[in-house]
Design a protein around this motif. Structure first.
Motif, PDB file in Angstrom:
ATOM      1  N   THR A 106      71.627  22.135  48.010  1.00 35.29           N
ATOM      2  CA  THR A 106      71.022  22.177  46.680  1.00 35.29           C
ATOM      3  C   THR A 106      70.274  20.894  46.326  1.00 35.29           C
ATOM      4  O   THR A 106      69.639  20.824  45.272  1.00 35.29           O
ATOM      5  CB  THR A 106      72.107  22.399  45.600  1.00 35.29           C
TER       6      THR A 106
ATOM      7  N   LEU B 179      66.672  20.957  45.196  1.00 31.58           N
ATOM      8  CA  LEU B 179      66.324  21.745  44.007  1.00 31.58           C
ATOM      9  C   LEU B 179      66.376  20.906  42.740  1.00 31.58           C
ATOM     10  O   LEU B 179      67.219  20.034  42.583  1.00 31.58           O
ATOM     11  CB  LEU B 179      67.325  22.892  43.849  1.00 31.58           C
ATOM     12  N   LYS B 180      65.462  21.257  41.809  1.00 32.36           N
ATOM     13  CA  LYS B 180      65.496  20.619  40.493  1.00 32.36           C
ATOM     14  C   LYS B 180      66.176  21.565  39.499  1.00 32.36           C
ATOM     15  O   LYS B 180      65.999  22.777  39.597  1.00 32.36           O
ATOM     16  CB  LYS B 180      64.075  20.323  40.018  1.00 32.36           C
ATOM     17  N   GLY B 181      66.916  21.014  38.548  1.00 33.14           N
ATOM     18  CA  GLY B 181      67.523  21.850  37.507  1.00 33.14           C
ATOM     19  C   GLY B 181      68.917  22.333  37.862  1.00 33.14           C
ATOM     20  O   GLY B 181      69.377  23.351  37.345  1.00 33.14           O
TER      21      GLY B 181
ATOM     22  N   SER C 263      72.943  21.763  37.815  1.00 25.55           N
ATOM     23  CA  SER C 263      73.996  20.989  37.166  1.00 25.55           C
ATOM     24  C   SER C 263      75.336  21.695  37.335  1.00 25.55           C
ATOM     25  O   SER C 263      75.390  22.863  37.735  1.00 25.55           O
ATOM     26  CB  SER C 263      73.684  20.787  35.687  1.00 25.55           C
TER      27      SER C 263
ATOM     28  N   TYR D  64      71.756  26.681  36.897  1.00 29.75           N
ATOM     29  CA  TYR D  64      70.392  26.466  37.359  1.00 29.75           C
ATOM     30  C   TYR D  64      69.397  26.755  36.246  1.00 29.75           C
ATOM     31  O   TYR D  64      69.419  27.833  35.638  1.00 29.75           O
ATOM     32  CB  TYR D  64      70.143  27.367  38.572  1.00 29.75           C
ATOM     33  N   THR D  65      68.547  25.779  35.974  1.00 32.99           N
ATOM     34  CA  THR D  65      67.532  25.998  34.936  1.00 32.99           C
ATOM     35  C   THR D  65      66.118  25.955  35.512  1.00 32.99           C
ATOM     36  O   THR D  65      65.151  26.062  34.781  1.00 32.99           O
ATOM     37  CB  THR D  65      67.636  24.929  33.827  1.00 32.99           C
ATOM     38  N   GLY D  66      66.045  25.813  36.845  1.00 30.63           N
ATOM     39  CA  GLY D  66      64.720  25.668  37.468  1.00 30.63           C
ATOM     40  C   GLY D  66      64.052  27.011  37.760  1.00 30.63           C
ATOM     41  O   GLY D  66      64.441  28.056  37.225  1.00 30.63           O
ATOM     42  N   ASP D  67      63.065  26.967  38.623  1.00 27.67           N
ATOM     43  CA  ASP D  67      62.289  28.152  38.984  1.00 27.67           C
ATOM     44  C   ASP D  67      63.133  29.075  39.876  1.00 27.67           C
ATOM     45  O   ASP D  67      63.600  28.700  40.941  1.00 27.67           O
ATOM     46  CB  ASP D  67      61.020  27.690  39.730  1.00 27.67           C
TER      47      ASP D  67
ATOM     48  N   LYS E 267      61.709  29.930  43.492  1.00 31.11           N
ATOM     49  CA  LYS E 267      61.882  28.856  44.471  1.00 31.11           C
ATOM     50  C   LYS E 267      63.308  28.884  45.022  1.00 31.11           C
ATOM     51  O   LYS E 267      63.529  28.712  46.228  1.00 31.11           O
ATOM     52  CB  LYS E 267      61.604  27.509  43.797  1.00 31.11           C
ATOM     53  N   LEU E 268      64.250  29.127  44.108  1.00 25.49           N
ATOM     54  CA  LEU E 268      65.648  29.180  44.517  1.00 25.49           C
ATOM     55  C   LEU E 268      65.859  30.304  45.536  1.00 25.49           C
ATOM     56  O   LEU E 268      66.471  30.104  46.584  1.00 25.49           O
ATOM     57  CB  LEU E 268      66.532  29.412  43.282  1.00 25.49           C
TER      58      LEU E 268
END
Lengths: 288, 262
Positions: free
Chosen positions: A232, A235-237, A239, A252-255, A258-259
């Motif tokens: 992970t 990856l951005k976002g 926590s 996960y708050t990112g795209d 992409k994940l």
């Protein structure tokens, strides 16, 4: 009209800050959950609103009445349940309930009787012989029997068994639908999630977020749980990363595309994507 | 009136015990008097020759051969110490106990102003002190009559009035202290009373320490002065009343603004 508004409310105990620039707004008729860990300032806020302690600076009002200037008038429309309630020794439950209404110059014997029955409380016992849970019930009756416009409850369910907790929230919901504003502090998120309409998180004496419970639940964050190997770190976002017996979970708050792309290239055996619980959102706020 | 009624109810037990104990000892003292009377002439001479020890308790100035002389010293110590302790304890616990017993959150979140709570608690302390003194006075007079002694009203009433004023003064001072503390006040109350008592002993022993009588309320309750002069020292009494009022004012000023402990 607002039931409670605070404007940069601050309370210091010597050098120690109890609450700092607290801005809180509770609508009339709301069912409001005030969430935070021990020592965050929940009780300090409540005790300041009730005039048990004086604010260091800032102001607050209850039903547009100033908490300092109109203190006695405010208490007329409030019912309060402290987190640790104590009564005068040697008095019976009945006498305590009577003393409470006498101080309000009201007669609520019918309502009190009804509440005693619903909460299964023996009123002939001495208050010093009561268990924590039963003492709490006496406190609940003293807070609710006069059907106040605003109910302030500081960690109300501690000490109550699950059945009583259920009955208690049923009573609260009824009072709320009869027009009472309910303001309760808690660190048990599930009860806030199931009963409250609005919630605020307090951390180190400041409100970090305050919104409708549904809105808080839709933070856009998803809870990702998978088993297998997946890195992970790129990856951005991400926590609240947790590993537990071969499964890994994170918020996960990112795209999301992409994940999924990265995941499809990894050795994933199982994957679930769910809405996070309020508790997880809350942990997210606290660790941030 | 609800708080007043509640306070009196809460303190009923302590009131009965203190009144019964003081009353019993005073009764016992008076009923012992006829037996001791004949030996008292000798005792008076002995006491008169004991120097500072006797003067500390005012025994050099009183005639033990008379009931009033005996009463002023023996009963003076019982009521003077017992009554003052009761007044001190009642005063010092009045406000403090709400925080100590953790009932402050219950009481002060009801629509009763702090001022009203203070007033009714103060009245309750004063009612208990006055009532106790009336009961003790009745007991004393009745038992004096029972042993066939003539009742010297002026001295007895003056003496009991001084005792009552002293207890009100100590009650008022301790009430002021009560606003500042939130635990373990009984020691402070008893300590202050005992200190007042010893200050008076010192003042009695040495002429140089006479000024102490302006400070201690025992200055105006000294039985030997009241019985011999048939009057109370008004200056000492007035100063005492000033102390009492200051204590009460402090209680209002402090307690209406106090941050109450959970």
């Amino acid at each position: 009209m607002k039931a409670i508004t605070t404007n940069n409310l601050k309370k210091k105990y010597g050098d120690i800050i109890g609450i700092e620039n607290l801005n809180l707004s509770v609508d009339e008729g709301d069912f409001f959950g005030f969430i935070g860990p021990n020592g965050a300032g929940k009780s300090t806020t409540i005790r300041t609103l009730l005039g048990l302690i004086a604010p260091t600076s800032g102001e607050a009002s209850i039903f547009d009445m100033d908490i300092v200037g109109d203190h006695d008038k405010i208490l007329d429309s409030i019912g309060y349940l402290p987190s640790e309630i104590n009564f005068y020794n040697k008095m019976t439950v009945k006498e305590v309930i009577k003393l409470s209404v006498d101080m309000r110059k009201k007669d609520c014997s019918k309502k009190a009787e009804e509440l005693c029955e619903r909460l299964n409380l023996d009123t002939s016992k001495k208050v010093d012989a009561l268990s924590l849970g039963n003492r709490k019930k006496v406190g609940i009756i003293c807070a609710i029997q006069h059907q106040p416009k605003l109910l302030i409850l500081d960690e109300p369910t501690s000490g109550l068994d699950p059945l009583m907790q259920k009955e208690f929230f049923k009573i609260l919901s009824e009072e709320n639908s009869n027009g009472s504003t309910v303001f309760l502090s808690s660190h048990i998120l599930s009860e806030v999630q199931s009963y409250c309409h609005t919630a605020a998180f307090i951390k180190d004496g400041r409100i970090i977020v305050s919104d409708k419970v549904e809105k808080l639940e839709e933070t856009g964050a998803k809870k990702i749980t998978f088993s297998g190997t997946f890195d992970t770190t790129t990856l951005k976002g991400v926590s609240d990363l947790q590993q537990n017996e071969g499964t890994t979970s994170f918020l996960y708050t990112g795209d999301i595309k992409k994940l999924l792309r990265l995941m499809s290239e990894s050795e994933i055996k199982d994957l679930t994507i769910t809405e996070p619980t309020l508790e997880e959102i809350f942990m997210n706020y606290y660790e941030a | 009136m609800i708080i007043l009624k509640h306070e009196l109810k809460q303190n009923k037990g302590a009131f009965i015990i203190w009144t019964a104990a003081i009353g019993f000892f005073i009764l016992a003292c008076i009923f012992l008097y006829p037996e001791m009377k004949n030996e008292m002439d000798e005792a008076t001479k002995v006491f008169a020759s004991m120097g500072t020890f006797s003067s500390a308790f005012g025994m050099d100035k009183l005639n033990f051969g008379t009931l009033i002389g005996f009463y002023a010293v023996e009963c003076g110590n019982i009521l003077g110490i017992g009554g003052a302790f009761f007044a001190a304890i009642s005063g010092v616990t009045a406000l403090m106990k709400e925080e100590k017993e953790r009932t402050a959150e219950f009481l002060f979140t009801h629509p009763v102003s702090r001022k009203k709570v203070i007033t009714e608690k103060l009245i309750s302390v004063f009612i208990m002190i006055v009532l106790m003194n009336i009961i003790i006075l009745c007991l004393a007079v009745l038992s004096m009559a029972a042993i066939g002694e003539k009742i010297i009203w002026t001295e007895i009433l003056l003496y009991h009035f001084a005792q009552l004023m002293m207890q009100l003064e100590i009650g008022g001072i301790c009430f002021g202290i009560s606003a500042y503390i939130s635990s373990s006040g009984i020691g402070i109350g008893i300590g202050i009373t005992a200190a007042f008592y010893f200050l008076n002993l010192i003042a009695n022993i040495s002429d140089k320490a006479d000024f102490l009588k302006y400070i201690t309320p025992y200055g105006y309750t000294d039985g030997s002065d009241i019985i011999n002069d048939k009057s109370i020292n008004v200056m000492y009494l007035l100063i005492g009343m000033v102390f009492m009022v200051v204590g009460i004012v402090i209680a209002y000023v402090k307690y209406t603004k106090k941050d109450l402990k959970a």
